[in-house]
Design a protein around this motif. Structure first.
Motif, PDB file in Angstrom:
ATOM      1  N   CYS A 290      54.945  48.290 106.866  1.00  0.00           N
ATOM      2  CA  CYS A 290      54.535  48.886 108.136  1.00  0.00           C
ATOM      3  C   CYS A 290      55.549  48.604 109.244  1.00  0.00           C
ATOM      4  O   CYS A 290      55.943  49.508 109.989  1.00  0.00           O
TER       5      CYS A 290
ATOM      6  N   SER B 251      57.994  51.093 111.252  1.00  0.00           N
ATOM      7  CA  SER B 251      57.707  51.302 112.675  1.00  0.00           C
ATOM      8  C   SER B 251      58.961  51.218 113.537  1.00  0.00           C
ATOM      9  O   SER B 251      59.113  51.986 114.493  1.00  0.00           O
TER      10      SER B 251
ATOM     11  N   THR C 131      59.575  54.195 116.282  1.00  0.00           N
ATOM     12  CA  THR C 131      59.380  53.949 117.704  1.00  0.00           C
ATOM     13  C   THR C 131      60.470  52.998 118.199  1.00  0.00           C
ATOM     14  O   THR C 131      61.362  52.625 117.431  1.00  0.00           O
TER      15      THR C 131
ATOM     16  N   ALA D 201      57.620  48.190 118.861  1.00  0.00           N
ATOM     17  CA  ALA D 201      57.228  47.750 117.519  1.00  0.00           C
ATOM     18  C   ALA D 201      57.097  46.235 117.451  1.00  0.00           C
ATOM     19  O   ALA D 201      56.134  45.704 116.876  1.00  0.00           O
TER      20      ALA D 201
ATOM     21  N   GLY E 241      54.723  55.182 114.794  1.00  0.00           N
ATOM     22  CA  GLY E 241      55.387  53.884 114.708  1.00  0.00           C
ATOM     23  C   GLY E 241      54.582  52.800 115.398  1.00  0.00           C
ATOM     24  O   GLY E 241      54.469  51.678 114.888  1.00  0.00           O
ATOM     25  N   ASP E 242      53.998  53.119 116.551  1.00  0.00           N
ATOM     26  CA  ASP E 242      53.154  52.157 117.264  1.00  0.00           C
ATOM     27  C   ASP E 242      51.951  51.753 116.417  1.00  0.00           C
ATOM     28  O   ASP E 242      51.614  50.568 116.309  1.00  0.00           O
TER      29      ASP E 242
ATOM     30  N   LEU F 140      51.581  51.917 113.160  1.00  0.00           N
ATOM     31  CA  LEU F 140      52.013  51.129 112.009  1.00  0.00           C
ATOM     32  C   LEU F 140      52.304  49.684 112.416  1.00  0.00           C
ATOM     33  O   LEU F 140      52.003  48.744 111.672  1.00  0.00           O
ATOM     34  N   ALA F 141      52.881  49.489 113.610  1.00  0.00           N
ATOM     35  CA  ALA F 141      53.169  48.135 114.092  1.00  0.00           C
ATOM     36  C   ALA F 141      51.879  47.356 114.341  1.00  0.00           C
ATOM     37  O   ALA F 141      51.799  46.156 114.048  1.00  0.00           O
TER      38      ALA F 141
END
Length: 292
Positions: free
Chosen positions: A78, A82, A86, A91, A145-146, A148-149
């Motif tokens: 993840c 990320s 992003t 991240a 991306g956010d 996933l972070a």
């Protein structure tokens, strides 16, 4: 000496996001080799010194090590993804919500947090809303991306909680060797499932993978594990928070990543919120140890 080691450790973990973002290789490939190299470098000395320990694991030790390894594998999947979608700053800040997730998990298990912890969690959550709100206006990729972070931070919390159970009886060398090794196997399966290349990547990408392994996996986290034996976990936790502005500065300087002013406000809220959570948890631990 402690100050110097702390500085090296902070620089190591801060460099993780920028290096991975700049490495021209798929996220799962980077995560796989980072753990493979880490397992070999940290596991070889342990295997030479105490080979019998690897064959005498209890069911509990094996159980929690495997849980930690699986959580770590998906955390890396993840987080590395990320930073490629992003900004590195966003991240890193969102994945550092690990401390907040641990407090939340403990709350769900019946340990009601103190009001300052709730205040810290609220500030960190507001920071998440601010960052994702601005990224939503930038692109769908940045928003993904956010998210996933954030998931990566939750998985890091699971990794930490399970790892602490395993570490009750396992040495640092044995635990990290097994954890990184099992983590590599899970990531290998993910690479196969998503048809990610193992070695067919640009030659310069290998330098990025080696760089993040040395900087974050070996120097960064290993130094912080060493410092835990000499200074309090509270101080180490606060040091790790410096990764958030550290990664933002490095990404801005080397990758020329410019952020909206509102994103910096979100970073500040997360940093302040996590500091409150960690400080309050540290005070609670001190009170319990004194029997108050």
């Amino acid at each position: 000496m402690i100050f110097f080691l702390a500085l090296v450790g902070i620089l190591g973990v801060s460099a993780s996001g920028p290096i991975m973002a700049a490495t021209a290789a798929p996220a799962l490939t980077i995560a796989l080799w980072r753990n493979v190299f880490g397992a070999v470098v940290l596991g070889t000395p342990t295997l030479i010194k105490a080979p019998s320990r690897f064959g005498s694991l209890t069911k509990q030790e094996l159980k929690y090590t495997v849980i930690a390894a699986i959580a770590l594998a998906f955390h890396f999947a993840c987080f590395v993804t990320s930073v490629k979608l992003t900004s590195v700053a966003a991240a890193t800040a969102l994945v550092c919500l690990q401390a907040a997730w641990i407090a939340l998990f403990q709350w769900l298990r019946g340990s009601r947090p103190a009001k300052p912890v709730l205040l810290g969690l609220g500030a960190a959550l507001l920071g998440v809303v601010v960052i994702t709100g601005f990224d939503m206006g930038i692109s769908k990729e940045a928003l993904l991306g956010d998210l996933l972070a954030v998931v990566g931070g939750a998985l890091a919390a699971v990794y930490t909680l399970a790892g602490s159970k395993a570490r009750n009886t396992l040495s640092t060398g044995v635990y990290t060797s097994l954890c990184y090794g099992f983590c590599s196997i899970v990531l290998l399966v993910l690479c196969l499932a998503f048809q990610q290349p193992f070695v067919n990547i640009p030659p310069e990408a290998w330098w990025g993978i080696i760089g993040v392994t040395v900087a974050a996996q070996i120097f960064g986290h290993t130094i912080f594990n060493y410092l835990l034996a000499t200074i309090s976990p509270l101080v180490v936790s606060m040091m790790i928070l410096v990764e958030i502005p550290g990664a933002a500065l490095l990404a801005g300087f080397f990758l020329k990543q410019e952020l909206p002013a509102g994103t910096y406000a979100g970073l500040g809220l997360i940093l302040a919120g996590l500091a409150i959570v960690i400080l309050q948890q540290g005070r609670s631990s001190i009170k319990k140890s004194r029997g108050e």
